[in-house]
Design an enzyme around this catalytic site. Structure first.
Site, PDB file in Angstrom:
ATOM      1  N   LYS A  18      -1.664  -1.710  12.004  1.00 42.10           N
ATOM      2  CA  LYS A  18      -2.907  -2.479  12.168  1.00 42.10           C
ATOM      3  C   LYS A  18      -2.744  -3.853  11.547  1.00 42.10           C
ATOM      4  O   LYS A  18      -1.876  -4.072  10.672  1.00 42.10           O
ATOM      5  CB  LYS A  18      -4.113  -1.783  11.535  1.00 42.10           C
ATOM      6  CG  LYS A  18      -4.003  -1.507  10.021  1.00 42.10           C
ATOM      7  CD  LYS A  18      -4.505  -2.612   9.106  1.00 42.10           C
ATOM      8  CE  LYS A  18      -4.507  -2.207   7.623  1.00 42.10           C
ATOM      9  NZ  LYS A  18      -4.596  -3.316   6.686  1.00 42.10           N
ATOM     10  N   PRO A 110       6.863  -1.055   8.155  1.00 38.78           N
ATOM     11  CA  PRO A 110       7.229  -1.072   6.730  1.00 38.78           C
ATOM     12  C   PRO A 110       6.151  -0.393   5.880  1.00 38.78           C
ATOM     13  O   PRO A 110       4.972  -0.430   6.214  1.00 38.78           O
ATOM     14  CB  PRO A 110       7.351  -2.564   6.395  1.00 38.78           C
ATOM     15  CG  PRO A 110       6.970  -3.327   7.601  1.00 38.78           C
ATOM     16  CD  PRO A 110       6.749  -2.388   8.735  1.00 38.78           C
ATOM     17  N   VAL A 111       6.606   0.234   4.803  1.00 35.18           N
ATOM     18  CA  VAL A 111       5.714   1.026   3.947  1.00 35.18           C
ATOM     19  C   VAL A 111       5.003   0.123   2.935  1.00 35.18           C
ATOM     20  O   VAL A 111       5.581  -0.854   2.457  1.00 35.18           O
ATOM     21  CB  VAL A 111       6.565   2.085   3.207  1.00 35.18           C
ATOM     22  CG1 VAL A 111       5.726   2.888   2.236  1.00 35.18           C
ATOM     23  CG2 VAL A 111       7.212   3.012   4.224  1.00 35.18           C
ATOM     24  N   ALA A 112       3.748   0.452   2.622  1.00 31.88           N
ATOM     25  CA  ALA A 112       2.958  -0.286   1.621  1.00 31.88           C
ATOM     26  C   ALA A 112       3.000  -1.782   1.889  1.00 31.88           C
ATOM     27  O   ALA A 112       3.277  -2.585   1.008  1.00 31.88           O
ATOM     28  CB  ALA A 112       3.457   0.029   0.205  1.00 31.88           C
ATOM     29  N   GLY A 114       0.448  -3.428   3.924  1.00 40.09           N
ATOM     30  CA  GLY A 114      -0.822  -3.968   4.424  1.00 40.09           C
ATOM     31  C   GLY A 114      -0.948  -3.782   5.920  1.00 40.09           C
ATOM     32  O   GLY A 114      -1.821  -4.351   6.563  1.00 40.09           O
ATOM     33  N   GLY A 117       0.511   1.677   7.876  1.00 42.86           N
ATOM     34  CA  GLY A 117       1.438   2.655   8.448  1.00 42.86           C
ATOM     35  C   GLY A 117       1.154   4.092   8.023  1.00 42.86           C
ATOM     36  O   GLY A 117       1.040   4.984   8.872  1.00 42.86           O
ATOM     37  N   GLY A 118       1.012   4.324   6.736  1.00 43.56           N
ATOM     38  CA  GLY A 118       0.770   5.678   6.236  1.00 43.56           C
ATOM     39  C   GLY A 118      -0.554   6.227   6.755  1.00 43.56           C
ATOM     40  O   GLY A 118      -0.654   7.407   7.121  1.00 43.56           O
ATOM     41  N   SER A 119      -1.569   5.368   6.812  1.00 44.78           N
ATOM     42  CA  SER A 119      -2.887   5.795   7.303  1.00 44.78           C
ATOM     43  C   SER A 119      -2.822   6.139   8.782  1.00 44.78           C
ATOM     44  O   SER A 119      -3.438   7.095   9.247  1.00 44.78           O
ATOM     45  CB  SER A 119      -3.916   4.671   7.098  1.00 44.78           C
ATOM     46  OG  SER A 119      -3.970   4.300   5.750  1.00 44.78           O
ATOM     47  N   ASP A 152      -8.274   3.440   5.342  1.00 44.67           N
ATOM     48  CA  ASP A 152      -7.875   2.863   6.631  1.00 44.67           C
ATOM     49  C   ASP A 152      -7.731   3.917   7.735  1.00 44.67           C
ATOM     50  O   ASP A 152      -7.550   3.567   8.897  1.00 44.67           O
ATOM     51  CB  ASP A 152      -6.511   2.151   6.493  1.00 44.67           C
ATOM     52  CG  ASP A 152      -6.645   0.781   5.843  1.00 44.67           C
ATOM     53  OD1 ASP A 152      -7.764   0.238   5.810  1.00 44.67           O
ATOM     54  OD2 ASP A 152      -5.608   0.268   5.358  1.00 44.67           O
TER      55      ASP A 152
HETATM   56  O1  C5P Z   1      -8.248   4.455   0.230  1.00 44.53           O
HETATM   57  P1  C5P Z   1      -6.928   3.896  -0.155  1.00 44.53           P
HETATM   58  O2  C5P Z   1      -6.005   4.936  -0.729  1.00 44.53           O
HETATM   59  O3  C5P Z   1      -6.306   3.088   0.921  1.00 44.53           O
HETATM   60  O4  C5P Z   1      -7.219   2.851  -1.329  1.00 44.53           O
HETATM   61  C1  C5P Z   1      -6.287   2.449  -2.274  1.00 44.53           C
HETATM   62  C2  C5P Z   1      -7.019   1.816  -3.466  1.00 44.53           C
HETATM   63  O5  C5P Z   1      -7.552   0.540  -3.092  1.00 44.53           O
HETATM   64  C3  C5P Z   1      -8.210   2.613  -3.942  1.00 44.53           C
HETATM   65  O6  C5P Z   1      -7.834   3.551  -4.902  1.00 44.53           O
HETATM   66  C4  C5P Z   1      -9.120   1.547  -4.514  1.00 44.53           C
HETATM   67  O7  C5P Z   1      -8.704   1.222  -5.812  1.00 44.53           O
HETATM   68  C5  C5P Z   1      -8.835   0.343  -3.639  1.00 44.53           C
HETATM   69  N1  C5P Z   1      -9.825   0.186  -2.555  1.00 44.53           N
HETATM   70  C6  C5P Z   1     -11.092  -0.316  -2.829  1.00 44.53           C
HETATM   71  N2  C5P Z   1     -11.996  -0.463  -1.803  1.00 44.53           N
HETATM   72  C7  C5P Z   1     -11.667  -0.128  -0.545  1.00 44.53           C
HETATM   73  C8  C5P Z   1     -10.377   0.364  -0.242  1.00 44.53           C
HETATM   74  C9  C5P Z   1      -9.469   0.510  -1.280  1.00 44.53           C
HETATM   75  O8  C5P Z   1     -11.431  -0.616  -3.978  1.00 44.53           O
HETATM   76  N3  C5P Z   1     -12.565  -0.300   0.432  1.00 44.53           N
END
Ligand code: C5P
Length: 351
Positions: A18, A110-112, A114, A117-119, A152
């Protein structure tokens, strides 16, 4: 009765990356997550997952394409376990829970980075497991399950351009780009960047200079993509979109080298360069994938010439891809053969 395993024909799913075209952080939620307003589009760049019956009683995951270690906490295995839990004994193939799956995951994203990918893999695992088991889940249950797996994940159930709100669980499909598929150049420095760190810096007060600007741009773009934009119109907005990300300054605070990388890339390409999500992936938009391909060559040559920095002494991931579009673009993505059913998500309010 039908042999349950006969239903378990191998299922293949593509899990697209994405791109956040906009990302506004509009508040803090009681659950500690940030409330977002983001226009997201899927990309042609995709991981590939295949699902087959497992030999034993445990789900297995075989990864290829990068050095990520499969672990019990891998989102794909979690997604399958939670999907099995949601389907429960209501599986049509027999009594008891649906059987174990052997999953192969070929990473291209690529991982982590933005790029989600994992989502996306997790969303594809929900759909793929359901199809492998010939099982159904109500759309609301699939959405709730996706939201539990990560912010995501719900976006990827929409299978097209969408406005994302809340923590990520409110997904409003948008029509998207109507006359073609814009090209996208991606450049991802190989640095470690945790989303949680970027949001923590935002929460600590590192805010955009023009507070509220990203939200305005995001709202405007969502309205336009709801009616449909041409490739040209999207490209005309590239400079505004490139700055419509409230996480730009927090990301720069966590990783200052990224600022020089982004500036160097903009100089090399002669185009506005945006950041996807919390980074570190940088993007630039092109009229076609072919033009993005030639920009990718330019960017790779710039790395070799020392004009684009190698962060952490490593060559960045540079790739050309596209946003699926065209007259039937969104509809086509939503009904790809890899997808069995359309997700009923909220319609955007007509105003
Ligand atoms: O949900 P996800 O694992 O992708 O989020 C990773 C981290 O990013 C969360 O633990 C949170 O600290 C932060 N986050 C947030 N607000 C969001 C999405 C992520 O604060 N809408």
């Amino acid at each position: 009765m039908t042999d349950p395993l006969r239903r378990l024909t191998p299922v293949v799913r593509l899990a697209p990356a994405k791109l956040n075209l906009t990302l506004a952080v509009v508040g803090m939620r009681p659950d500690g997550f940030h409330a977002l307003h983001s226009v997201m589009v899927p990309l042609e760049l995709a991981d590939r997952l295949s699902f087959a019956p497992a030999a034993g009683h445990r789900d297995t995951l075989h990864l290829s394409g990068h050095d990520l270690e499969p672990g019990a906490d891998n989102l794909v295995l979690r997604a399958i376990a939670e999907t099995r839990g949601s389907v429960g004994a209501g599986w049509s193939g027999g009594s008891g829970p649906p059987p174990a799956l052997a999953v192969r995951l070929e990473k291209a994203i690529p991982v982590a980075a933005g790029l989600g990918g994992g989502s996306s893999d997790a969303a594809a695992a929900i759909d793929g497991a359901l199809e492998a088991w010939a099982a159904e889940l109500p759309d609301a249950s699939r959405l709730a399950l996706a939201a539990r797996l990560g912010s995501d994940v719900p976006f990827f159930l929409a299978k097209g351009a969408a406005l994302i709100e809340g923590r990520g669980e409110r997904v409003t499909p948008l029509r998207g780009v109507v006359d073609g598929s814009p090209g996208v150049l991606l450049a991802t420095p190989r640095v470690h960047l945790a989303t949680a760190d970027v949001f923590a810096v935002f929460a600590g007060g590192i805010r955009p200079v023009a507070d509220g600007a990203a939200r305005l741009t995001s709202d405007h773009l969502a309205g336009e993509l709801e009616s449909g934009l041409t490739v040209r119109q999207l490209l005309d907005r590239a400079a505004v979109l490139a700055s419509a990300n409230d996480l730009l300054r927090p990301t720069a605070a966590v990783l200052p080298e990224l600022v020089s990388f982004r500036r160097a890339l903009a100089r090399v390409l002669g185009r506005p360069v945006g950041q996807s999500g919390s980074g570190p992936t940088c993007w630039a938009l092109y009229p076609s994938r072919a033009e993005a391909e030639s920009a990718a060559q330019t960017a790779r040559a710039a790395v070799d010439a020392g004009k684009l920095p190698r962060l952490a002494d490593d060559t960045p991931f540079i790739a050309a891809t596209a946003i699926p579009g065209g007259p039937d673009g969104a509809a086509e993505v939503r009904t790809r053969p890899t997808s069995t059913r359309t997700v009923m998500l909220e319609r955007r309010d007509t105003r």
